[in-house]
Scaffold this active site. Structure first.
Site, PDB file in Angstrom:
ATOM      1  N   GLU A   1     -44.259 -70.367 -29.113  1.00  0.00           N
ATOM      2  CA  GLU A   1     -45.274 -69.971 -28.394  1.00  0.00           C
ATOM      3  C   GLU A   1     -45.505 -69.281 -27.149  1.00  0.00           C
ATOM      4  O   GLU A   1     -46.149 -68.539 -26.894  1.00  0.00           O
ATOM      5  CB  GLU A   1     -46.189 -71.499 -28.340  1.00  0.00           C
TER       6      GLU A   1
ATOM      7  N   TRP B   1     -62.612 -62.841 -30.054  1.00  0.00           N
ATOM      8  CA  TRP B   1     -61.250 -62.912 -30.540  1.00  0.00           C
ATOM      9  C   TRP B   1     -61.435 -62.419 -31.706  1.00  0.00           C
ATOM     10  O   TRP B   1     -62.312 -62.598 -32.842  1.00  0.00           O
ATOM     11  CB  TRP B   1     -60.703 -64.119 -30.704  1.00  0.00           C
TER      12      TRP B   1
ATOM     13  N   ASN C   1     -70.682 -65.834 -32.847  1.00  0.00           N
ATOM     14  CA  ASN C   1     -69.569 -66.488 -32.913  1.00  0.00           C
ATOM     15  C   ASN C   1     -69.498 -66.954 -34.436  1.00  0.00           C
ATOM     16  O   ASN C   1     -70.232 -67.760 -34.660  1.00  0.00           O
ATOM     17  CB  ASN C   1     -69.016 -67.599 -32.017  1.00  0.00           C
ATOM     18  N   GLY C   2     -68.401 -66.440 -35.166  1.00  0.00           N
ATOM     19  CA  GLY C   2     -68.433 -67.085 -36.550  1.00  0.00           C
ATOM     20  C   GLY C   2     -68.240 -65.891 -37.619  1.00  0.00           C
ATOM     21  O   GLY C   2     -67.879 -64.771 -37.320  1.00  0.00           O
TER      22      GLY C   2
ATOM     23  N   LYS D   1     -56.787 -70.495 -28.784  1.00  0.00           N
ATOM     24  CA  LYS D   1     -56.721 -71.625 -28.790  1.00  0.00           C
ATOM     25  C   LYS D   1     -56.890 -72.597 -30.231  1.00  0.00           C
ATOM     26  O   LYS D   1     -56.175 -73.115 -30.515  1.00  0.00           O
ATOM     27  CB  LYS D   1     -57.681 -72.223 -27.785  1.00  0.00           C
TER      28      LYS D   1
ATOM     29  N   LYS E   1     -43.391 -75.285 -29.510  1.00  0.00           N
ATOM     30  CA  LYS E   1     -43.857 -74.920 -27.905  1.00  0.00           C
ATOM     31  C   LYS E   1     -42.999 -73.755 -27.426  1.00  0.00           C
ATOM     32  O   LYS E   1     -43.476 -72.699 -26.683  1.00  0.00           O
ATOM     33  CB  LYS E   1     -43.773 -76.166 -27.023  1.00  0.00           C
TER      34      LYS E   1
ATOM     35  N   GLU F   1     -41.965 -79.509 -33.219  1.00  0.00           N
ATOM     36  CA  GLU F   1     -43.102 -79.351 -31.962  1.00  0.00           C
ATOM     37  C   GLU F   1     -42.266 -78.622 -30.899  1.00  0.00           C
ATOM     38  O   GLU F   1     -42.872 -77.936 -30.152  1.00  0.00           O
ATOM     39  CB  GLU F   1     -43.798 -80.804 -31.619  1.00  0.00           C
TER      40      GLU F   1
ATOM     41  N   CYS G   1     -64.548 -67.094 -31.025  1.00  0.00           N
ATOM     42  CA  CYS G   1     -65.113 -66.326 -30.040  1.00  0.00           C
ATOM     43  C   CYS G   1     -65.732 -67.487 -28.943  1.00  0.00           C
ATOM     44  O   CYS G   1     -66.069 -68.341 -29.507  1.00  0.00           O
ATOM     45  CB  CYS G   1     -66.157 -65.097 -30.263  1.00  0.00           C
TER      46      CYS G   1
ATOM     47  N   HIS H   1     -26.735 -77.042 -44.747  1.00  0.00           N
ATOM     48  CA  HIS H   1     -26.899 -76.416 -45.687  1.00  0.00           C
ATOM     49  C   HIS H   1     -27.382 -75.019 -45.686  1.00  0.00           C
ATOM     50  O   HIS H   1     -28.627 -74.665 -46.107  1.00  0.00           O
ATOM     51  CB  HIS H   1     -28.299 -77.486 -46.615  1.00  0.00           C
TER      52      HIS H   1
ATOM     53  N   ARG I   1     -60.810 -69.361 -25.939  1.00  0.00           N
ATOM     54  CA  ARG I   1     -61.309 -69.271 -27.514  1.00  0.00           C
ATOM     55  C   ARG I   1     -61.126 -67.729 -27.909  1.00  0.00           C
ATOM     56  O   ARG I   1     -61.525 -67.602 -29.136  1.00  0.00           O
ATOM     57  CB  ARG I   1     -62.914 -69.252 -27.489  1.00  0.00           C
TER      58      ARG I   1
END
Lengths: 383, 579
Positions: free
Chosen positions: B459, B71, B97-98, B574, B456, B452, B2, B475, B27
């Site tokens: 995402e 969040w 936050n936590g 994030k 992206k 990567e 958060c 395979h 966040r």
């Protein structure tokens, strides 16, 4: 006071340098042209600035984001006329505002002269008036602007800096600004003709060198890098932080050198030279009247005079320029310019390349011992 | 995860808090709220994103206030679970936050003592605990409450009858900005930059009282002095400028982020313990994991150094060899999985190093040494410039371990990114935007580049994308290839080129449309693929960087065609501070 800067156009006459950036971003004395324009505005305390971007807009916006003051950005999707560019900014301004081209150098003193005028145009003398709008005037007021006339009797040209107001947007269509101004003058509007103190434009690539020379006169000297005790520095010289100057080098100002450069021992940097950031110059190399952009490498034992080198270009050892007249045909007319070499971005040359008053494109690659003349298109490989 | 902001000074606190929360939205953004104190406490909170909220809803009077953008971890995202939380009397407001690990038992005790709870969150217990201790000294009350809490927290509290803002930190980030007669507390430095560049990073166990006269910091009951740090981040770096969104802005900032990071690590040098390491373990999650995989190939090729790379969330099931040097790569420095794994390595007496972008972040307090990358603040949820900066750090580590053989090349290679940014991939973007599944394949060091690229793509476009080692396709995954599944094949000149060409032929035979990313002028590749994105001739690092950026742009413009919310993809935050 508000200002609108037009920076949407490419400036295609300055290709190959305008492939990766618009003309407004070409660095003069290590600062993009538009940066000088914004500086001039800020020193007149004009801080409400809108920039119209278009061609390679991301590059322009990225640069604007590095400035200390926030500027407003508007996007011109298609690069049509200047009037169209101006229309993009119509919702950003109220009342009187200053309109400026982003790709011409203008001094703070010039802006000081026009900022309190009700309506006006900054004009300046130019030896080649036919590239510009020729301003004819009477009693300090503009009579008309003739855009790029075939021949011209006068040498006074419009700098493109207008003091105007939002009523210019009424009936503004897809036409060029001078036409509109002419129309308004015919309808009885009074437009003052104000003489610019200092104004520079580069109609052709080689004019960049003249512009660079002019702007270098007003740099603030200062040394932030590490200079060897055996180096000799005289005149106005500015050296950025992280740059090292090797022993027995001679630098004669006006010269500006950016950050994190390595200038080898026994180099000679003559007046009217600007060197960007992260540039490496090898030992025994001599540079003069040069505009070297960021990330350039020039090897040892080279002589590069009257030269423009684009970003990321790597010239090997023993490269040299031969200054002379470069001619080409444009719209049925012969155009001439005197210079050593103009080299685009990220080009590579092998040792013993000679550049004879030539224009070499972006990403060209030249093998050993060649002499380059004329114009090399982008990506050419010279074997 | 958060974001919290608190303000005390002469401005309208609501404005300062709202602006700050907007910058912390990366966040978390499922709900938010704020409280201000005038004569009484006023609170507003709601579901959704602060940036999309009607400003009128957020105008509260008073020049002392706190706010929170959430969040969800405990309790679904809705109004009652949004912060700030209050006690039973409504005189106290807190944001947190936590995670309070012992909240269940605390909540039971408090309910038994007659407290009424309005939310399902762990955080609300803090407000009720403060209520029990508060008379007129909020600092004292918070000090008395903290020992009851286990877990992680950054807390801001305000209360009627006490014009002070109390801030406390344990294992969650909290920074205090020291302005001129005004003070700001925040989860990271970006909201502070509007007011001042002088900040204090709070340490674990610190509790601070911010008043109109200044800041007092106490730790375990005694007043302490913490160093002031001057942050030379440009304010503009946290503004979007004229870019359509942060991701594009950050993509364009990559050449500089790369150069600055390489330059800084080359100048600073490496800690002795790393220079002498016979082997290395790297712990990382998400994009950081991919950067670490690239490093594994490079370290092998340049300096014969064996590197083990573990997903931090899985690392608990393995043990590093005792005494092995363990590197943790986390861009935010707050990734809970990575920090936990690093702590575990420490318990096994392994020397530890952190690679992070955020000064003073939690990981820097855990690791023995920290190497900072210099990406600057990154707001977009999808990592771009922080990934490139992480590669820069890894490249530089490999270079220094190899005796700086590659230094000169690394200092110039950012030019490749500049060049790639000028490319146009219109047709490929159109092809991808119509697909429901895309494969990314590469060999050697381009295998992690493919991973990567696929990450992206998923995402931000929500298109199913998979990264594979090209040789692995046969395979199993071959059965998925069809004319509807584009394959993005990474085939630049170099070691892996010939192997890729034969893989390309195999894929082509299955009818999959191929987008090749390779070296300009490579006729062999161009002949096989349907669409070709040429990158300039360059070295191994240049290829890795150039192609990474090509794939970022491919994902970005595909997402744009699809009209996605690029900076804040659904269901993602994030940095992930929960395990």
């Amino acid at each position: 006071m508000q200002a609108v800067i037009l920076a949407g156009g490419e400036g295609s006459r300055l290709r190959p340098l305008t492939y990766s950036r618009p003309k407004a971003l070409i660095p003069i004395a290590n600062r993009p042209i538009i940066g000088h324009v914004i500086d001039a505005l800020i020193s007149n305390n004009i801080r409400d600035i809108t920039v119209v971007v278009g061609y390679r807009k991301e590059q322009v916006i990225r640069y604007l984001n590095t400035l200390e003051i926030p500027v407003n950005v508007v996007v011109q999707e298609k690069q049509l006329s200047t009037a169209n560019a101006l229309l993009c900014a119509r919702h950003e301004v109220k009342g009187r505002f200053l309109l400026l081209p982003g790709d011409n150098y203008i001094s703070a003193a010039s802006i000081a002269k026009i900022k309190d005028v009700d309506r006006g145009i900054l004009f300046a003398e130019h030896p080649e008036p036919t590239h510009y709008g020729v301003v004819s005037m009477r009693d300090g007021y503009v009579r008309c602007i003739r855009e790029k006339p075939e021949n011209s009797l006068g040498y006074n040209v419009s700098t493109g800096v207008f003091m105007t107001s939002t009523d210019i947007f009424d009936d503004l269509e897809d036409q060029d600004l001078p036409e509109i101004v002419n129309e308004r003058i015919r309808d009885g509007m009074k437009v003052r003709a104000v003489h610019a103190e200092e104004w520079w434009d580069a109609a052709y690539l080689w004019n960049l060198l003249r512009m660079n020379t002019a702007v270098l006169k007003s740099i603030r000297p200062g040394i932030a890098g590490r200079v060897s005790r055996e180096a000799v520095i005289s005149g106005k010289v500015s050296i950025g932080k992280g740059t090292t100057i090797g022993p027995n080098s001679t630098i004669i100002g006006p010269v500006i050198i950016g950050e994190d450069c390595t200038i080898g021992p026994n180099t000679c940097i003559l007046p009217d030279t600007s060197i960007g950031s992260r540039v490496r110059i090898g030992p025994f190399t001599s540079l003069g009247n040069a505009l070297i952009m960021d990330d350039v490498t020039i090897g040892s034992h080279s002589s590069c005079i009257d030269i423009v080198v684009g970003e990321g270009t790597e010239l090997a050892d023993h490269n040299s320029t031969v200054t002379g007249e470069h001619t080409f045909e444009e719209d049925g007319k012969i155009v001439r310019g005197d210079f050593g070499a103009i080299i685009g971005d990220r080009a590579k040359s092998a040792p013993f390349t000679v550049f004879r008053h030539c224009i070499a494109g972006n990403s060209v690659s030249i093998e050993e011992g060649r002499t380059i003349t004329g114009v090399l298109p982008d990506q050419t490989v010279v074997r | 995860m958060c974001g919290i902001v608190g303000y005390i000074g002469r401005r309208e606190a609501a404005d300062a808090v709202v602006e700050g929360l907007k910058m912390l939205e990366y966040r978390g953004y499922d709900s938010f709220g704020l409280s201000t104190l005038d004569t009484h406490l006023c609170t507003r909170k709601t579901k959704g994103r602060i940036s999309e909220c009607d400003p009128a809803f957020l105008s509260l009077s008073g020049n002392l206030g706190i706010g929170h953008t959430r969040w969800a971890t405990h309790g679904v995202p809705d109004i009652k679970n949004a912060h700030p939380h209050s006690d039973c009397t409504g005189r106290i407001a807190i944001v947190h936050n936590g995670i309070i690990e012992n909240y269940a038992s605390l909540k039971k005790e408090l309910t038994d003592r007659g407290h009424r709870f309005l939310s399902d969150t762990d955080s609300e217990v803090i407000a009720h605990l403060i209520e029990e201790h508060y008379t007129d000294d909020l600092l004292k009350a918070v000090e008395e409450v903290l020992p009851c809490l286990t877990g992680s927290y950054a807390i801001l509290a305000i209360a009627e009858g006490n014009r002070r803002l109390i801030a406390a930190r344990k294992n969650s980030p909290l920074v205090i900005g020291l302005g001129d007669g005004e003070f700001i507390a925040s989860s990271d430095v970006t909201p502070i930059m509007t007011y001042t560049k002088n900040v204090i990073f709070m340490e674990d166990g610190d509790i601070a009282a911010l008043s109109d006269d200044g800041v007092i910091i106490k730790n375990t009951g005694t007043e302490v002095v913490r160093d002031q740090v001057y942050i030379d981040w440009d304010c503009n770096a946290t503004r979007k400028g004229g870019f359509e969104n942060y991701m594009l802005k950050e993509i364009y900032e990559q050449p500089e982020a790369f150069y600055r990071s390489v330059h800084s690590v080359e100048e600073e040098g490496l800690p002795e313990v790393l220079m002498k390491a016979p082997s290395l373990s790297v712990l990382a999650c998400g994009t950081s994991y991919h950067a670490a995989l690239v490093f594994r190939y490079l370290a092998g090729a340049w300096c014969d150094l064996p590197v083990r790379v573990e997903l931090a969330s899985e690392a608990r099931y393995f043990s590093p060899a005792p005494g092995e040097v363990v590197l943790a790569a986390t861009q935010s420095g707050e990734t809970a999985d990575t920090i936990t794994a690093l702590r575990r390595a420490q318990e096994l007496n392994c020397p530890t190093l952190a690679i992070t972008n955020v000064l003073g972040s939690s990981v820097t307090r855990v690791a023995d040494h920290t190497i900072y990358m210099q990406a600057g603040p990154e707001i977009s949820v999808a990592a771009t410039k922080s990934y490139i900066a992480q590669l820069a750090v890894f490249f530089s580590i490999a270079d220094q371990l190899s005796g700086r053989k590659h230094r000169d090349a690394l200092m110039r290679v950012h030019q490749v990114i500049e060049q790639v940014l000028l490319l146009d991939g219109d047709d490929s973007e159109k092809l991808c935007s119509k697909a429901s599944s895309i494969f990314f394949v590469g060999r050697g060091s381009f295998y992690p580049v493919a991973l990567e690229g696929a990450l992206k793509m998923k995402e931000i476009t929500y298109i199913h994308a998979e990264g594979y080692a090209a040789g692995e396709l046969k395979h199993g995954p071959f059965s998925l290839l069809s004319e509807e599944t584009p394959v993005v094949a990474i085939c630049p000149e170099g070691e892996s080129h010939d192997g890729m060409i034969s893989s390309l032929k195999e894929m082509k035979a299955r009818g999959a449309p191929i987008i090749g990313v390779g070296t300009e002028g490579d006729q062999d590749a161009e002949d096989i693929v349907d669409l070709f994105i040429p990158i300039p001739h360059t070295d191994l690092c240049g290829n890795i960087l150039g192609i990474t950026v090509v794939l970022q742009c491919l994902a970005y413009y595909t997402a744009k065609l699809l009209g996605r919310d690029i900076d804040k993809p659904r269901n993602l935050a994030k940095s992930v501070t929960v395990e």
